[in-house]
Design a protein around this motif. Structure first.
Motif, PDB file in Angstrom:
ATOM      1  N   TRP A 825       0.831  -1.197   0.000  1.00  0.00           N
ATOM      2  CA  TRP A 825       0.000   0.000   0.000  1.00  0.00           C
ATOM      3  C   TRP A 825       0.875   1.259   0.000  1.00  0.00           C
ATOM      4  O   TRP A 825       1.894   1.333   0.676  1.00  0.00           O
ATOM      5  N   GLY A 826       0.437   2.244  -0.771  1.00  0.00           N
ATOM      6  CA  GLY A 826       1.156   3.507  -0.847  1.00  0.00           C
ATOM      7  C   GLY A 826       2.259   3.540  -1.878  1.00  0.00           C
ATOM      8  O   GLY A 826       2.806   4.602  -2.169  1.00  0.00           O
ATOM      9  N   MET A 827       2.582   2.381  -2.445  1.00  0.00           N
ATOM     10  CA  MET A 827       3.635   2.331  -3.455  1.00  0.00           C
ATOM     11  C   MET A 827       3.059   2.625  -4.840  1.00  0.00           C
ATOM     12  O   MET A 827       1.884   2.356  -5.105  1.00  0.00           O
ATOM     13  N   PRO A 828       3.868   3.151  -5.758  1.00  0.00           N
ATOM     14  CA  PRO A 828       3.406   3.353  -7.134  1.00  0.00           C
ATOM     15  C   PRO A 828       3.376   2.023  -7.890  1.00  0.00           C
ATOM     16  O   PRO A 828       3.808   0.989  -7.366  1.00  0.00           O
ATOM     17  N   ALA A 829       2.908   2.053  -9.115  1.00  0.00           N
ATOM     18  CA  ALA A 829       2.838   0.832  -9.925  1.00  0.00           C
ATOM     19  C   ALA A 829       4.208   0.358 -10.361  1.00  0.00           C
ATOM     20  O   ALA A 829       4.373  -0.819 -10.724  1.00  0.00           O
ATOM     21  N   ALA A 830       5.200   1.242 -10.339  1.00  0.00           N
ATOM     22  CA  ALA A 830       6.580   0.885 -10.656  1.00  0.00           C
ATOM     23  C   ALA A 830       7.495   1.740  -9.799  1.00  0.00           C
ATOM     24  O   ALA A 830       7.168   2.885  -9.475  1.00  0.00           O
ATOM     25  N   CYS A 831       8.629   1.185  -9.412  1.00  0.00           N
ATOM     26  CA  CYS A 831       9.562   1.958  -8.587  1.00  0.00           C
ATOM     27  C   CYS A 831      10.979   1.448  -8.820  1.00  0.00           C
ATOM     28  O   CYS A 831      11.199   0.402  -9.444  1.00  0.00           O
ATOM     29  N   ASP A 832      11.933   2.185  -8.300  1.00  0.00           N
ATOM     30  CA  ASP A 832      13.333   1.799  -8.369  1.00  0.00           C
ATOM     31  C   ASP A 832      13.732   1.103  -7.074  1.00  0.00           C
ATOM     32  O   ASP A 832      13.329   1.530  -5.981  1.00  0.00           O
ATOM     33  N   VAL A 833      14.528   0.045  -7.204  1.00  0.00           N
ATOM     34  CA  VAL A 833      14.999  -0.691  -6.038  1.00  0.00           C
ATOM     35  C   VAL A 833      16.514  -0.804  -6.077  1.00  0.00           C
ATOM     36  O   VAL A 833      17.120  -0.808  -7.153  1.00  0.00           O
ATOM     37  N   TYR A 834      17.115  -0.889  -4.898  1.00  0.00           N
ATOM     38  CA  TYR A 834      18.553  -1.144  -4.830  1.00  0.00           C
ATOM     39  C   TYR A 834      18.763  -2.648  -4.878  1.00  0.00           C
ATOM     40  O   TYR A 834      18.246  -3.392  -4.054  1.00  0.00           O
ATOM     41  N   PHE A 835      19.546  -3.082  -5.837  1.00  0.00           N
ATOM     42  CA  PHE A 835      19.729  -4.505  -6.140  1.00  0.00           C
ATOM     43  C   PHE A 835      21.217  -4.806  -6.086  1.00  0.00           C
ATOM     44  O   PHE A 835      22.005  -4.188  -6.798  1.00  0.00           O
ATOM     45  N   ASP A 836      21.628  -5.759  -5.244  1.00  0.00           N
ATOM     46  CA  ASP A 836      23.039  -6.089  -5.099  1.00  0.00           C
ATOM     47  C   ASP A 836      23.187  -7.607  -5.124  1.00  0.00           C
ATOM     48  O   ASP A 836      23.179  -8.265  -4.083  1.00  0.00           O
ATOM     49  N   ALA A 837      23.314  -8.160  -6.338  1.00  0.00           N
ATOM     50  CA  ALA A 837      23.340  -9.621  -6.508  1.00  0.00           C
ATOM     51  C   ALA A 837      22.179 -10.249  -5.738  1.00  0.00           C
ATOM     52  O   ALA A 837      22.315 -11.297  -5.112  1.00  0.00           O
TER      53      ALA A 837
END
Length: 929
Positions: A825-837
């Motif tokens: 809840w409260g998140m947009p339909a797409a977002c950026d995430v920090y991804f480290d392997a």
């Protein structure tokens, strides 16, 4: 007459006493006189309590001014010694003003800059102790301060005349912990730094050197204020250890790649200073200095104490040296014994003592200070020149030479090769090659931005202000609109922020807004990747989920310049709610969760919208109108800028918010990801209790807690392709090796003891959040989940994708979300995430159909990279990044990406915060009415 003579001789005696007293006041004790041992003596460490007292004694010298930079996270005073000649100390404000003017380069001509450079003094920062177990750092700082205060040789006096030296203690709390731990053993030969029970900086330990563009920690901001607002030195020297085996010290110059936003003068300046440091050691017969490919350190990444200065046109120096109070050896590493460009003067295997490391460090400090003294005016003018270059680039069309642009040029050549070369060789020369360059590097749509606009109307404006504050802490010039304005046909409200790139710290501005483009870096063509020293991509605006517009053309408007370093508080407003209505707080704003926690603590009932409306997102919070709620919300709107909307009518489809009893895993020695989450929950006022492995094995876990959070590193893997390597070992000390107060922290999560208890906890209705590698719990529970990043080997078995095919170090990727689920809840339909392997999953279709597994985040495309480096990113397409799974009466939440990464990833905090509440439909209320 006798009375007059008596008075005369009495006056002379008094004057003599005063003179002697003044001289004695300026005489400071040596370290040995103060500490009882010489700095560098084997088996001896000074505590911060002792060091603080010594700094205060050094302040009696007319060469020293003691500055209290602020309090640490544990409440100690963090000190900086300003060391220079007595004459310079009397004019510190003059020299600080010159240093600021040269670094900001605003409104100066070259001639004015040269005049200021001739009048000014070089400013050099030298710190110690950031990583407290690296004990050389703090102790070289003490020894260097003593030598600068006490020595009278020509070189020292010249340095004091030409240089303002800032000697800063980087981690007081850590020194106190580490030194007391080491010195607790009465027998010197039994003293050890091993098995420290907790992190040596509160919350984040080693990650304190990963906080210097965010400056979340008090210590980081204390330092950042000196570096980017108050002093802006030309050189920053950051001491660390340990050097690569077979060497003594690793230092500048550093290996490639360097960041593409730097001024080239910065890189050549690092090279020049590195040569001076290396030369000094060679002159003094101190071998073992290694550089470039001799170590792993590069100049790519932002966020460290020595790397963040690069983005401010400051020469940042890191050395990593060997040494410990316990004597050791320089080991035999045969390949390091051959002189080469990386290690021109190798060191032979030998015994090594603490004092040798101190002597090397003092020599390196003097090399830096001597260079600054000799090239004082050049350093001042050069930082101006880099700042002026940045301002000029921000005022005109400019194209940064990113690797992706060069690849576009190369691809254009390939596409046209058959037309341009009938032989099909693909070679191009002269005007043809220029054509391909011009196609890309004069394309106006690919220009660097002139400015960024952050609209005040965005859903989570307080987080946008937090981003602006990170820029302000970094000395960036920020403007705010005093009235509404229009740019490129778009209207922006008053209060919006504008960050223009025509400023000296333009490299930092670009780095915080624009994607990093890490080059493909492999050991050899077709070979394994070369690991970046830290993150490959980190764009802060992306991590924080900030909405901004890139403007490629210049503009002006009703803007006021925010004073440098003046942190902002958004202006929250609280309307009048009718008795039949109340207040709404948006689920899209992180600060709403802080408000809810304060309301719940005050005994105010809070509800959530289980269905979105035309004006409010699903999951938003509702509070009925009453005096108690109004008082809490008025305070939060005033102090925190919490956005509150008064409504005349109670919304339909509400569910009561019940706070969960939350436990957070930690381990003996401390977990940095856990510490970041602990700090984060404190900032947002979530009550959380820390648990250790033995606590998780108790039968009463469910009766005490509703939710347990496991950050990366908590849950061990299985030896299967689904979870990867089975190596997960770190020797815990034996109980008798640690004080009794820490023994309940000992232990590790195990498959045979801990996992069954966690399964019982879930089945009994408890919930668990796992992040990063701790999503291994899904495999332990035998859920219908598989690793998405595998291939079938020649023998028909699944194996993990090799690095030659797939490699994603710390980077920013784009995901899609199902924000209709309560977890999102409260998140947009797409977002950026920090991804480290990070883990990526395939979920069994039948489990999804039954509703026992629910995808929360996934990769919809074969090109999700937003910032950093993603080799083989096509393998991610359709992979699930996060999911929830029903286990008995409870739910497991598995988040592969680092949703709380270093407390920078504000854009994904809600994915954790949502799980801290349960929602219950109130009695007598029908959903949907």
């Amino acid at each position: 007459m006798q009375s007059t003579l008596t008075r005369f001789f009495t006056s002379l005696l008094l004057l003599a006493c005063l003179t002697v007293g003044t001289l004695q006041a300026q005489k400071v004790p040596s370290p040995k006189e103060h500490f009882g041992f010489a700095i560098g003596d084997d088996y001896q460490l000074a505590t911060y309590t002792q060091t603080e007292a010594y700094f205060k004694k050094l302040a009696a010298s007319d060469r020293v001014k003691l500055v209290d930079m602020g309090l640490t996270e544990e409440g100690r005073h963090q000190y900086m010694l300003v060391v220079s000649s007595p004459a310079n100390l009397k004019n510190l404000e003059k020299y600080r003003s010159i240093s600021q003017k040269m670094a900001r380069a605003e409104g100066l001509t070259d001639e004015q800059a040269r005049q200021l450079a001739a009048q000014g003094k070089a400013v050099v920062w030298i710190d110690g102790g950031l990583h407290a177990t690296e004990t050389v750092g703090t102790h070289q700082l003490i020894e260097t301060a003593w030598q600068l205060v006490s020595r009278k040789d020509a070189e020292t006096l010249r340095i004091l005349d030409e240089v303002i030296i800032l000697l800063a203690h980087a981690n007081p709390d850590g020194q106190e912990l580490v030194s007391n731990w080491y010195m607790r053993e009465a027998n010197p030969e039994k003293r050890s730094l091993d098995h420290l029970p907790r992190l040596y900086q509160k919350y984040i330990g080693h990650d304190n050197n990963r906080d210097f563009f965010m400056m979340n920690m008090k210590e980081s901001w204390n330092i950042g204020r000196q570096l980017y607002v108050d002093w802006i030195p030309q050189i920053v020297y950051n001491h660390h250890q340990a050097g690569p085996a077979g060497s003594v010290v690793a230092g500048p110059p550093y290996r490639d790649p360097f960041n593409h936003v730097y001024d080239p003068l910065l890189i050549t300046s690092i090279d020049a200073l590195g040569a001076a440091m290396n030369n000094r050691l060679n002159v003094e017969g101190k071998p073992g200095y290694t550089q470039r490919a001799g170590s792993v350190y590069s100049t790519w990444w932002n966020g460290g104490l020595r790397t963040a200065p690069y983005f401010h046109n400051i020469i940042g120096i890191l050395t990593e040296i060997i040494g410990s109070p316990t004597p050791a050896k320089v080991p035999l590493v045969p390949q390091r014994l051959i002189p080469n460009g990386a290690t021109p003067n190798p060191i032979k295997p030998q015994d090594w003592h603490f004092r040798q490391s101190i002597d090397y460090s003092v020599s390196l400090n003097y090399a830096v200070l001597d260079y600054a003294a000799r090239y004082r005016d050049g350093l001042l003018f050069n930082i101006y020149r880099m700042g002026k270059n940045a301002i000029d680039r921000g005022k005109q069309d400019h194209w940064t030479l990113y690797p992706k642009r060069i690849e576009e040029i190369t691809q254009a050549q390939r596409n046209d090769s058959q037309k341009s070369t009938p032989t099909g060789t693909g070679s191009t020369t002269g005007t043809l090659a220029t054509k391909y360059y011009d196609t890309v590097m004069t394309n106006r749509s690919l220009r660097d931005p002139r400015a960024y606009i952050l609209p005040a109307s965005q859903p989570d404006f307080p987080t946008a202000v937090a981003f602006i504050n990170a820029l302000l802490k970094s000395g960036v010039q920020v403007q705010q609109a005093t009235a509404s304005f229009n740019v490129a046909g778009k209207a922006y409200p008053a209060g919006s922020y504008v960050v223009k790139t025509a400023q000296a710290f333009r490299p930092h501005v670009l780095d915080m807004f624009e994607p990093q483009d890490h080059p493909n870096d492999f050991q050899y063509p077709g070979g394994p990747p070369v690991r970046p020293y830290d993150a490959a991509g980190w764009t802060l605006a992306y991590q924080m989920g900030v909405q901004f517009d890139r403007q490629l053309d210049d503009f002006d408007g009703p803007f006021r310049k925010v004073p440098y370093g003046e942190l902002q508080v958004p202006k929250g407003q609280l309307g009048t709610a009718t008795a039949a209505g109340g207040y709404l707080l948006s689920s899209q704003a992180n600060q709403s969760f802080l408000a809810v926690n304060d309301l719940l603590k005050a005994g105010v009932e809070v509800l959530r919208l289980t269905e979105g409306t035309a004006t409010e997102a699903v999951g938003s919070f509702f509070v009925a109108a009453n005096d108690q709620a109004k008082a809490v919300l008025e305070r939060l709107a005033r102090e925190q800028g919490v956005a509150v909307r008064a409504v005349a009518q109670r919304p339909a489809a509400l569910a009561k918010v019940t706070p969960q009893r939350v436990a957070l895993w930690d381990t003996y020695g401390g977990s940095m990801p856990s510490g970041w989450v602990r700090w984060l929950t404190e900032q947002f006022h979530f009550p959380v209790e820390v648990l250790y492995a033995p606590d998780l094995e108790k039968e009463d876990l469910r009766s005490k807690y509703d939710l347990v959070v496991f950050v990366g590193g908590a849950i061990p893997p299985l030896a299967t392709p689904e979870s990867g390597s089975s190596s997960y070992s770190r020797r815990d000390p034996k109980p008798e090796e640690v004080p009794a107060e820490y023994r309940t922290w000992l232990g590790r999560i195990t498959a045979d003891k801990t996992i069954p208890q966690l399964q019982k906890f879930l089945e009994a209705g408890g919930n668990i959040v796992t992040i990063g590698s701790s999503t291994n719990l899904a495999y332990h529970l035998k859920l219908p989940v598989k690793n998405a990043l595998v291939e079938i080997s020649s023998d028909g078995q699944e194996k993990r994708l090799p690095g030659e095919k797939y490699y994603i170090p710390g980077s920013i990727l784009r995901v899609s979300l199902d924000s209709t689920q309560q977890a999102a809840w409260g998140m947009p339909a797409a977002c950026d995430v920090y991804f480290d392997a990070s883990p990526v999953f395939n979920l069994a279709p039948d489990a999804i159909a039954r509703g026992t597994l629910k995808p929360l985040m996934w990769f919809p495309t074969d090109k999700p990279l937003r910032s950093g480096w993603a080799w083989g990113q096509a393998y991610l397409q359709n992979g699930v990044a996060a999911f929830s799974a029903k286990v008995g009466k409870g739910t497991l939440y598995a988040f592969g990406p680092e949703i709380t990464f270093r407390a920078q990833a504000h854009g994904t905090f809600k994915l954790l915060f949502n799980q801290f509440y349960a929602t219950e439909v109130p009695t007598g209320v029908v959903q949907g009415e």
